[in-house]
Motif scaffolding. Structure first.
Motif, mmCIF file in Angstrom:
data_model
loop_
_atom_site.group_PDB
_atom_site.id
_atom_site.type_symbol
_atom_site.label_atom_id
_atom_site.label_comp_id
_atom_site.label_asym_id
_atom_site.label_seq_id
_atom_site.Cartn_x
_atom_site.Cartn_y
_atom_site.Cartn_z
ATOM 1 N N LEU A 91 0.833 -1.200 0.000
ATOM 2 C CA LEU A 91 0.000 0.000 0.000
ATOM 3 C C LEU A 91 0.871 1.255 0.000
ATOM 4 O O LEU A 91 0.616 2.205 -0.757
ATOM 5 C CB LEU A 91 -0.936 0.004 1.208
ATOM 6 C CG LEU A 91 -1.829 1.224 1.345
ATOM 7 C CD1 LEU A 91 -2.814 1.303 0.185
ATOM 8 C CD2 LEU A 91 -2.559 1.190 2.664
ATOM 9 N N VAL A 92 1.913 1.275 0.814
ATOM 10 C CA VAL A 92 2.821 2.419 0.859
ATOM 11 C C VAL A 92 3.515 2.596 -0.492
ATOM 12 O O VAL A 92 3.639 3.716 -0.992
ATOM 13 C CB VAL A 92 3.858 2.253 1.998
ATOM 14 C CG1 VAL A 92 4.972 3.276 1.890
ATOM 15 C CG2 VAL A 92 3.177 2.332 3.344
ATOM 16 N N ALA A 93 3.955 1.503 -1.111
ATOM 17 C CA ALA A 93 4.606 1.587 -2.424
ATOM 18 C C ALA A 93 3.649 2.109 -3.486
ATOM 19 O O ALA A 93 4.033 2.915 -4.343
ATOM 20 C CB ALA A 93 5.146 0.217 -2.815
ATOM 21 N N LEU A 94 2.397 1.681 -3.437
ATOM 22 C CA LEU A 94 1.407 2.143 -4.411
ATOM 23 C C LEU A 94 1.131 3.637 -4.249
ATOM 24 O O LEU A 94 1.068 4.375 -5.240
ATOM 25 C CB LEU A 94 0.112 1.342 -4.266
ATOM 26 C CG LEU A 94 -1.006 1.687 -5.232
ATOM 27 C CD1 LEU A 94 -0.605 1.318 -6.651
ATOM 28 C CD2 LEU A 94 -2.271 0.955 -4.844
ATOM 29 N N VAL A 95 1.000 4.095 -3.011
ATOM 30 C CA VAL A 95 0.757 5.525 -2.771
ATOM 31 C C VAL A 95 1.964 6.356 -3.207
ATOM 32 O O VAL A 95 1.812 7.389 -3.868
ATOM 33 C CB VAL A 95 0.417 5.770 -1.277
ATOM 34 C CG1 VAL A 95 0.440 7.248 -0.940
ATOM 35 C CG2 VAL A 95 -0.931 5.167 -0.942
ATOM 36 N N ALA A 96 3.178 5.906 -2.878
ATOM 37 C CA ALA A 96 4.376 6.647 -3.265
ATOM 38 C C ALA A 96 4.527 6.704 -4.783
ATOM 39 O O ALA A 96 4.893 7.749 -5.339
ATOM 40 C CB ALA A 96 5.607 6.007 -2.639
ATOM 41 N N THR A 97 4.238 5.603 -5.463
ATOM 42 C CA THR A 97 4.319 5.584 -6.919
ATOM 43 C C THR A 97 3.274 6.490 -7.540
ATOM 44 O O THR A 97 3.556 7.217 -8.498
ATOM 45 C CB THR A 97 4.141 4.143 -7.434
ATOM 46 O OG1 THR A 97 5.141 3.310 -6.834
ATOM 47 C CG2 THR A 97 4.260 4.079 -8.930
ATOM 48 N N THR A 98 2.077 6.495 -7.002
ATOM 49 C CA THR A 98 1.022 7.365 -7.512
ATOM 50 C C THR A 98 1.372 8.835 -7.331
ATOM 51 O O THR A 98 1.175 9.642 -8.251
ATOM 52 C CB THR A 98 -0.311 7.046 -6.811
ATOM 53 O OG1 THR A 98 -0.607 5.656 -6.981
ATOM 54 C CG2 THR A 98 -1.439 7.869 -7.373
ATOM 55 N N ILE A 99 1.915 9.187 -6.179
ATOM 56 C CA ILE A 99 2.305 10.571 -5.931
ATOM 57 C C ILE A 99 3.430 10.986 -6.878
ATOM 58 O O ILE A 99 3.374 12.071 -7.478
ATOM 59 C CB ILE A 99 2.695 10.773 -4.454
ATOM 60 C CG1 ILE A 99 1.465 10.674 -3.569
ATOM 61 C CG2 ILE A 99 3.401 12.113 -4.243
ATOM 62 C CD1 ILE A 99 1.773 10.649 -2.086
#
Length: 106
Positions: A91-99
């Motif tokens: 989840l953290v990786a997905l949010v960081a990639t999206t940002i």
């Protein structure tokens, strides 16, 4: 004369080029297996990640006891905790990639 650099050059589809390399395919299968295990795994295990049993504290890995990776000092199943932590990490990786994608596109 065959012109391979002109506008009529036939290009392979990126997916075909990706699949030609065996290491690419093996890596993709591994990553998909890890993602699937972290998403589905905790719901299939008989123990919750926060369920404690002091009597089983620091027990070694055992298939018969139902703890394939053993337990920690409080008797919590290490496999359930590992898969739950993997879910949070994804989840953290997905949010960081999206940002970062949003910043890069703008």
């Amino acid at each position: 004369m065959n012109n391979t650099f002109g506008p009529h050059r036939r290009r392979d589809h990126p997916w075909r080029r990706f699949c030609r390399n065996k290491l690419n395919v093996i890596s993709l299968v591994f990553v998909l297996a890890v993602v699937l295990a972290t998403i589905v795994g905790p719901s299939l295990l008989p123990f919750r990640y926060d369920e404690t049993d002091i009597e089983l504290g620091l027990s070694p890995p055992s298939w018969r006891a139902g703890h394939p990776l053993g337990t920690d000092i409080l008797g919590r199943d290490l496999l359930a905790r590992l898969l739950y932590g993997g879910r949070l990490s994804l989840l953290v990786a997905l949010v960081a990639t999206t940002i970062s994608l949003g910043i890069g596109v703008c």
